[in-house]
Design a protein around this motif. Structure first.
Motif, short mmCIF file in Angstrom:
data_model
loop_
_atom_site.label_atom_id
_atom_site.label_comp_id
_atom_site.label_asym_id
_atom_site.label_seq_id
_atom_site.Cartn_x
_atom_site.Cartn_y
_atom_site.Cartn_z
N ILE A 313 0.81 -1.25 -0.37
CA ILE A 313 -0.06 0.16 0.01
C ILE A 313 0.47 1.42 0.09
O ILE A 313 -0.12 2.17 -0.42
CB ILE A 313 -0.60 -0.02 1.38
N PHE A 314 1.77 0.88 0.62
CA PHE A 314 3.45 2.31 0.95
C PHE A 314 3.35 2.56 -1.20
O PHE A 314 4.38 3.94 -0.92
CB PHE A 314 3.77 2.13 1.68
N LEU A 315 3.48 1.84 -2.01
CA LEU A 315 4.74 2.04 -3.09
C LEU A 315 4.32 2.74 -4.02
O LEU A 315 4.75 3.62 -4.40
CB LEU A 315 4.44 0.55 -3.74
N ALA A 316 2.88 3.00 -4.16
CA ALA A 316 2.56 3.72 -5.02
C ALA A 316 2.69 5.24 -4.48
O ALA A 316 4.06 6.09 -5.60
CB ALA A 316 1.07 3.81 -5.90
N PRO A 317 3.27 5.87 -3.51
CA PRO A 317 2.93 6.97 -3.04
C PRO A 317 4.72 7.98 -3.12
O PRO A 317 5.52 8.39 -3.04
CB PRO A 317 2.86 7.52 -1.64
N LEU A 443 -1.72 5.54 -11.46
CA LEU A 443 -2.38 6.61 -11.74
C LEU A 443 -3.36 7.68 -11.93
O LEU A 443 -3.14 8.88 -11.69
CB LEU A 443 -3.07 5.25 -12.88
N PRO A 444 -3.66 7.68 -10.17
CA PRO A 444 -4.67 9.03 -9.78
C PRO A 444 -3.61 9.71 -9.25
O PRO A 444 -4.03 10.72 -9.61
CB PRO A 444 -5.33 8.42 -8.65
N LEU A 445 -1.92 9.11 -8.41
CA LEU A 445 -1.39 9.49 -8.23
C LEU A 445 -0.30 11.12 -8.58
O LEU A 445 -0.09 12.03 -9.52
CB LEU A 445 0.09 9.79 -7.93
N LEU A 446 -0.49 10.28 -10.50
CA LEU A 446 0.43 11.17 -11.58
C LEU A 446 -1.46 12.14 -12.08
O LEU A 446 -0.36 13.36 -12.61
CB LEU A 446 0.60 9.68 -12.92
N LEU A 463 -6.08 8.67 -1.61
CA LEU A 463 -7.28 7.89 -3.37
C LEU A 463 -6.16 6.71 -3.67
O LEU A 463 -7.07 6.22 -3.72
CB LEU A 463 -6.94 8.81 -4.06
N ALA A 464 -4.49 6.96 -4.06
CA ALA A 464 -3.89 5.44 -3.75
C ALA A 464 -4.44 4.32 -3.25
O ALA A 464 -4.73 3.04 -3.13
CB ALA A 464 -2.53 6.20 -3.73
N SER A 465 -4.60 4.54 -2.04
CA SER A 465 -4.91 3.27 -0.88
C SER A 465 -6.06 2.87 -1.48
O SER A 465 -6.29 1.78 -1.52
CB SER A 465 -4.84 4.23 0.39
N LEU A 466 -7.14 3.49 -1.34
CA LEU A 466 -8.84 3.14 -1.46
C LEU A 466 -8.14 2.23 -3.53
O LEU A 466 -8.50 1.56 -3.52
CB LEU A 466 -9.47 4.20 -2.40
N VAL A 467 -7.90 2.90 -4.54
CA VAL A 467 -7.61 2.25 -5.60
C VAL A 467 -6.77 1.06 -5.49
O VAL A 467 -6.99 -0.68 -6.28
CB VAL A 467 -6.28 3.12 -6.26
#
Length: 500
Positions: A313-317, A443-446, A463-467
């Motif tokens: 869950i931490f990877l995207a940010p 994707l939402p972070l980009l 948002l990233a966590s929910l996705v």
């Protein structure tokens, strides 16, 4: 008449209190790290980080593998209180023989050691850390004892008190102008108070340790030493492996600013595996073989799935927003740390499963099988750093850590397969699902941009966590039963279960 045992709590209760204890430590540790980074800056913080790394590496000599080896013997005998106190007595005596001389030597040789890294500003911080090494060693031994006996509720109280005392001492001493030296001696104060409180709980809950009572425990000192010897090698290699980046950065790039810029994102990466570590400490003792129970493989595989999901869950940010995360937390001086944090994304995913797998092998009594793994992980990390630090800068240290963990985790899972027939395919699929979920969550972070402010950072993280969770649900990595079980462990149990 049956022997009196040391009553163990359930896995979920232990996990709940382990999570609470680690979250308490994590919150205070995170605050102190951010405080030191902002107050001291990269150069002076680097002196503190270098002293910490040297102290961490030296602790293997101050422990001789005893803290890692003893829990196995305690978990096997927790049904017999007198046997537990006998094992504790012999183990504590062995630990004292090792720890005191090492700490004294580290204090006396602080000057020559820090001069070798061209970091004279780290001399007195290292002296403070030498005291902390002694106190921390006994403190961690007592915590490991309660983990092995399934009484992690006690650790919550002990850890909370130690963390508050340590954090307060560091803040006060640094604000008074003591700098990195104040931070080091504040750490020593915290662990000195902590070990006193922990020892009091040990005497009250378990009983007074009784050295020389091998006839009661059925265990001889040489047996503790034999297993400790195997884990000493692993512990030494792992500690060197965990600190090799900081030490080589200090030796090759300089022991001040470069170390500070690397160590701060590394501390953040370590911070992110605290919840996984809590689950690991609750589950791993259940892998010990006892007269009344076999290793609980099902519990282990469930925990591995949860931990992999938690880490992912931490990877995207981290992948998309590493630089703004570091500058928002610590200021523009730490902008270069963003590249290090981004490069540590594979390590963040692997660090939680690594702890669970390592502890499980220890509790199964197979510590010797970890030695080749530790040698391989340290070797690839050190060789990579030696070749690429001068070419790539501090980011090379992060890549070296990733490569080492890419060896460490699969190798330990293979050991568990050999010992227990552990199925590996479901675990591999869980890693793939976590990676897929993290990729989609990017994707939402980009879409929100690559240089967000604080408000967007928070919104994007949610948002990233929910996705990410939605992708895990769709791919079958987490089901309703898993989520319900995690809610029970993390929340409800803490609310209504009183320590006993």
């Amino acid at each position: 008449m049956a022997a009196e045992g040391v009553g163990a709590d359930s896995v979920s209760r232990n996990a709940a209190f382990a999570i609470a204890a680690r979250l308490t430590t994590a919150a205070i540790t995170a605050f102190i790290a951010l405080f030191l980074g902002r107050k001291l800056g990269p150069q002076v913080y680097g002196y503190f980080a270098l002293a910490m790394s040297i102290g961490t590496v030296s602790t293997f000599l101050a422990d001789l593998g005893i803290t890692s080896a003893t829990p196995r013997f305690l978990a096997e005998r927790r049904h017999h209180r007198e046997a537990v106190t006998a094992v504790l007595g012999d183990a504590l005596r062995l630990k004292a023989f090792a720890a005191v001389p090492v700490s004294v030597a580290l204090f006396a040789l602080a000057g020559p050691i820090t001069d070798a890294f061209d970091a004279p500003g780290a001399e007195w911080p290292l002296r403070g850390i030498s005291i902390a090494v002694l106190a921390q060693g006994f403190f961690l031994f007592v915590l490991a004892t309660f983990e092995a006996l399934g009484r992690i509720a006690i650790n919550l109280r002990v850890v909370a008190l130690e963390s508050v005392v340590e954090g307060s001492s560091i803040v006060v001493l640094v604000l008074l102008g003591a700098g990195a030296t104040g931070a080091a001696f504040g750490r020593a104060i915290g662990y000195t108070v902590g070990v006193g409180v922990a020892a009091g709980y040990l005497w009250r809950v378990v009983g007074r340790p009784r050295p020389g009572a091998g006839d009661v425990s059925g265990l001889r000192v040489r047996q503790i030493l034999a297993y400790s010897g195997a884990l000493l090698i692993v512990d030494a290699l792992f500690r060197a492996f965990a600190q090799i980046d900081v030490l080589l950065i200090g030796a090759i790039l300089g022991g001040g600013r470069a170390v500070g810029l690397f160590d701060m994102p590394m501390q953040l990466a370590w911070f992110l595996h605290y919840p996984a570590g809590a689950i690991s400490t609750a589950v791993a003792p259940r892998m010990a073989r006892r007269p009344d129970a076999e290793p609980q493989i099902g519990t282990f595989t469930d925990a591995m799935r949860w931990i992999t999901a938690l880490q992912g869950i931490f990877l995207a940010p981290i992948i998309i927003w590493a630089e703004p995360i570091m500058t928002t937390l610590l200021g523009d001086e730490f902008r270069k740390s963003g590249d290090v944090l981004q490069a540590l994304a594979p390590f963040v995913l692997l660090s939680g499963p690594a702890l669970l797998a390592s502890l499980a092998v220890n509790y199964l009594g197979a510590g010797r099988s970890r030695v080749p793994v530790a040698i391989a992980a340290l070797g690839i990390n050190a060789v990579w750093d030696a070749i690429f630090l001068s070419k790539m800068g501090i980011v090379a240290g992060a890549i070296g850590t990733d490569l080492a963990y890419a060896i460490w985790v699969p190798a330990h899972l293979v050991i568990l397969r050999q010992l227990l027939g552990l199925p590996l395919r479901p675990i591999a699929l869980d890693f793939l699902r976590a990676a897929l979920g993290a990729g989609v969550a990017c994707l939402p972070l980009l879409a929100l941009g690559t240089d967000p402010g604080l408000g967007v950072l928070v919104l994007g993280g949610v948002l990233a966590s929910l996705v990410y969770v939605a992708v895990l649900r769709l791919t079958g990595a987490l089901g309703p039963a898993d989520i319900g079980r995690m809610r029970e462990i993390v929340g409800r149990r803490i609310a209504w279960v009183a320590p006993r």
